[in-house]
Design a protein around this motif. Structure first.
Motif, PDB file in Angstrom:
ATOM      1  N   LYS A 189       5.112 -23.805   1.955  1.00  0.00           N
ATOM      2  CA  LYS A 189       4.705 -25.117   2.293  1.00  0.00           C
ATOM      3  C   LYS A 189       5.892 -25.981   2.271  1.00  0.00           C
ATOM      4  CE  LYS A 189       0.394 -24.956  -0.042  1.00  0.00           C
ATOM      5  NZ  LYS A 189      -0.688 -25.427  -1.072  1.00  0.00           N
ATOM      6  N   LEU A 190       6.111 -27.098   3.164  1.00  0.00           N
ATOM      7  CA  LEU A 190       7.283 -27.837   3.631  1.00  0.00           C
ATOM      8  C   LEU A 190       7.320 -28.978   3.228  1.00  0.00           C
ATOM      9  CD1 LEU A 190       8.160 -26.115   7.043  1.00  0.00           C
ATOM     10  CD2 LEU A 190       9.165 -25.511   4.849  1.00  0.00           C
ATOM     11  N   GLY A 191       6.044 -29.656   2.994  1.00  0.00           N
ATOM     12  CA  GLY A 191       5.922 -31.121   2.934  1.00  0.00           C
ATOM     13  C   GLY A 191       5.130 -31.723   3.958  1.00  0.00           C
ATOM     14  N   LYS A 192       5.421 -33.036   3.671  1.00  0.00           N
ATOM     15  CA  LYS A 192       4.508 -33.828   4.831  1.00  0.00           C
ATOM     16  C   LYS A 192       5.101 -34.178   6.286  1.00  0.00           C
ATOM     17  CE  LYS A 192       1.313 -35.823   1.424  1.00  0.00           C
ATOM     18  NZ  LYS A 192       0.296 -36.595   1.039  1.00  0.00           N
ATOM     19  N   ARG A 193       4.502 -34.367   7.161  1.00  0.00           N
ATOM     20  CA  ARG A 193       5.020 -34.576   8.460  1.00  0.00           C
ATOM     21  C   ARG A 193       5.367 -36.280   8.460  1.00  0.00           C
ATOM     22  NH1 ARG A 193       2.444 -31.641  13.250  1.00  0.00           N
ATOM     23  NH2 ARG A 193       0.413 -32.719  12.535  1.00  0.00           N
ATOM     24  N   ILE A 194       6.130 -36.649   9.040  1.00  0.00           N
ATOM     25  CA  ILE A 194       6.350 -38.112   8.843  1.00  0.00           C
ATOM     26  C   ILE A 194       5.264 -38.862   9.731  1.00  0.00           C
ATOM     27  CG2 ILE A 194       7.888 -40.006   9.559  1.00  0.00           C
ATOM     28  CD1 ILE A 194      10.309 -38.000   8.965  1.00  0.00           C
ATOM     29  N   SER A 195       5.153 -38.310  10.998  1.00  0.00           N
ATOM     30  CA  SER A 195       4.223 -39.267  11.794  1.00  0.00           C
ATOM     31  C   SER A 195       2.963 -39.295  11.168  1.00  0.00           C
ATOM     32  CB  SER A 195       4.074 -38.607  13.125  1.00  0.00           C
ATOM     33  OG  SER A 195       3.481 -37.092  13.079  1.00  0.00           O
ATOM     34  N   ASP A 196       2.171 -38.278  10.681  1.00  0.00           N
ATOM     35  CA  ASP A 196       0.809 -38.529  10.403  1.00  0.00           C
ATOM     36  C   ASP A 196       0.512 -37.978   8.994  1.00  0.00           C
ATOM     37  OD1 ASP A 196       1.235 -35.964  10.828  1.00  0.00           O
ATOM     38  OD2 ASP A 196      -0.568 -35.591  12.163  1.00  0.00           O
ATOM     39  N   THR A 206       6.175 -13.072  18.377  1.00  0.00           N
ATOM     40  CA  THR A 206       7.420 -13.059  19.192  1.00  0.00           C
ATOM     41  C   THR A 206       8.482 -13.473  18.446  1.00  0.00           C
ATOM     42  OG1 THR A 206       6.194 -13.400  21.133  1.00  0.00           O
ATOM     43  CG2 THR A 206       8.514 -13.941  21.526  1.00  0.00           C
ATOM     44  N   HIS A 207       8.503 -14.504  17.663  1.00  0.00           N
ATOM     45  CA  HIS A 207       9.572 -15.204  17.005  1.00  0.00           C
ATOM     46  C   HIS A 207       9.889 -14.682  15.382  1.00  0.00           C
ATOM     47  CE1 HIS A 207       9.962 -17.911  20.597  1.00  0.00           C
ATOM     48  NE2 HIS A 207       8.745 -18.250  20.478  1.00  0.00           N
ATOM     49  N   GLY A 208       8.563 -14.402  15.085  1.00  0.00           N
ATOM     50  CA  GLY A 208       8.667 -13.864  13.616  1.00  0.00           C
ATOM     51  C   GLY A 208       8.368 -14.866  12.652  1.00  0.00           C
ATOM     52  N   ARG A 209       8.287 -16.101  12.903  1.00  0.00           N
ATOM     53  CA  ARG A 209       7.994 -17.386  12.129  1.00  0.00           C
ATOM     54  C   ARG A 209       7.646 -18.449  12.989  1.00  0.00           C
ATOM     55  NH1 ARG A 209      13.161 -19.182   8.158  1.00  0.00           N
ATOM     56  NH2 ARG A 209      12.659 -17.290   7.513  1.00  0.00           N
ATOM     57  N   ILE A 210       6.726 -19.287  12.475  1.00  0.00           N
ATOM     58  CA  ILE A 210       6.502 -20.387  13.207  1.00  0.00           C
ATOM     59  C   ILE A 210       6.207 -21.700  12.153  1.00  0.00           C
ATOM     60  CG2 ILE A 210       5.548 -19.561  15.361  1.00  0.00           C
ATOM     61  CD1 ILE A 210       2.713 -19.872  14.193  1.00  0.00           C
ATOM     62  N   LYS A 211       6.275 -22.623  12.412  1.00  0.00           N
ATOM     63  CA  LYS A 211       6.161 -24.048  11.638  1.00  0.00           C
ATOM     64  C   LYS A 211       4.759 -24.500  12.261  1.00  0.00           C
ATOM     65  CE  LYS A 211       8.364 -28.172  10.316  1.00  0.00           C
ATOM     66  NZ  LYS A 211       9.393 -29.070  10.326  1.00  0.00           N
ATOM     67  N   THR A 212       3.932 -24.767  11.433  1.00  0.00           N
ATOM     68  CA  THR A 212       2.580 -25.421  11.639  1.00  0.00           C
ATOM     69  C   THR A 212       1.968 -26.110  10.552  1.00  0.00           C
ATOM     70  OG1 THR A 212       0.263 -24.866  12.605  1.00  0.00           O
ATOM     71  CG2 THR A 212       1.103 -23.200  11.143  1.00  0.00           C
ATOM     72  N   THR A 213       0.805 -26.572  10.485  1.00  0.00           N
ATOM     73  CA  THR A 213       0.390 -27.217   9.516  1.00  0.00           C
ATOM     74  C   THR A 213      -0.256 -26.080   8.318  1.00  0.00           C
ATOM     75  OG1 THR A 213      -1.997 -27.384  10.544  1.00  0.00           O
ATOM     76  CG2 THR A 213      -0.508 -29.240  10.744  1.00  0.00           C
ATOM     77  N   VAL A 214      -0.489 -26.545   7.188  1.00  0.00           N
ATOM     78  CA  VAL A 214      -0.940 -25.515   6.450  1.00  0.00           C
ATOM     79  C   VAL A 214      -2.385 -25.073   6.694  1.00  0.00           C
ATOM     80  CG1 VAL A 214      -1.551 -25.346   3.888  1.00  0.00           C
ATOM     81  CG2 VAL A 214       0.376 -26.785   4.414  1.00  0.00           C
ATOM     82  N   THR A 215      -3.090 -25.963   7.117  1.00  0.00           N
ATOM     83  CA  THR A 215      -4.466 -25.399   7.487  1.00  0.00           C
ATOM     84  C   THR A 215      -4.471 -24.216   8.472  1.00  0.00           C
ATOM     85  OG1 THR A 215      -5.485 -27.582   7.022  1.00  0.00           O
ATOM     86  CG2 THR A 215      -6.942 -26.175   7.782  1.00  0.00           C
ATOM     87  N   LYS A 216      -3.759 -24.663   9.421  1.00  0.00           N
ATOM     88  CA  LYS A 216      -3.628 -23.729  10.752  1.00  0.00           C
ATOM     89  C   LYS A 216      -2.990 -22.264  10.316  1.00  0.00           C
ATOM     90  CE  LYS A 216      -3.498 -26.879  14.284  1.00  0.00           C
ATOM     91  NZ  LYS A 216      -2.632 -27.653  15.411  1.00  0.00           N
TER      92      LYS A 216
END
Length: 164
Positions: free
Chosen positions: A107-114, A30-40
């Motif tokens: 790859k975007l880097g690390k998420r702040i929360s976890d 639907t959107h063409g791109r999504i942001k998720t974790t590297v593993t997913k």
């Protein structure tokens, strides 16, 4: 034994993983791109590429029943009728000239929360040539260094004589 276990488990049950990949695939279509974790993102890549291949095969079929069969197979994977309709009617045309590699992961880097590694997965454009492999520099071995040293030694005295 570990037969038929070649997939990322993602720490969830089989049913949860199937639903998660289905939802992520529908969002990607639907959107063409999504942001998720590297593993997913790495788990989603083969999942969505198989669905895109089914859409390309359906477009090439002459019999409507064969195309319908492939659409139903894709619908059993993605489970979102609007996303599958969008893919089979419009988006499959972007991938007609590509034999594979329909997605790209940044790859975007690390998420702040976890501190989970984040990634952006997107469709590759039809006219995108991709990255070209760089040629590795020639290794300097004994033969190469001796060949380079000899002309340099010959050139130095000639310059010295010209100056004197």
């Amino acid at each position: 034994m570990r037969h038929n276990k070649h997939h990322a488990s993602l720490g969830v049950t089989r049913e949860h993983r199937a639903a998660m990949l289905s939802n992520m695939a529908a969002s990607l279509i639907t959107h063409g791109r999504i942001k998720t974790t590297v593993t997913k993102a790495k788990a989603l890549r083969p999942f969505i590429e198989k669905v895109i291949t089914k859409a390309k095969q359906a477009a090439a079929k002459t019999e409507p029943k064969d195309a319908l069969h492939l659409r139903r197979l894709a619908l059993s994977d993605v489970r979102d009728e609007t996303a599958v309709t969008l893919l089979f009617n419009e988006k499959h045309k972007e991938f007609t000239n590509r034999t594979g590699g329909y997605t790209r992961i940044y790859k975007l880097g690390k998420r702040i929360s976890d501190a989970a590694e984040m990634a952006l997965i997107e469709f590759v454009k039809a006219d995108d040539p991709g990255y070209k492999k760089r040629k590795k520099p020639a290794k300097k071995g004994k033969k190469a260094s001796a060949a380079e040293a000899a002309p340099a030694a010959d050139a130095t005295p000639a310059e010295g004589q010209a100056q004197a």
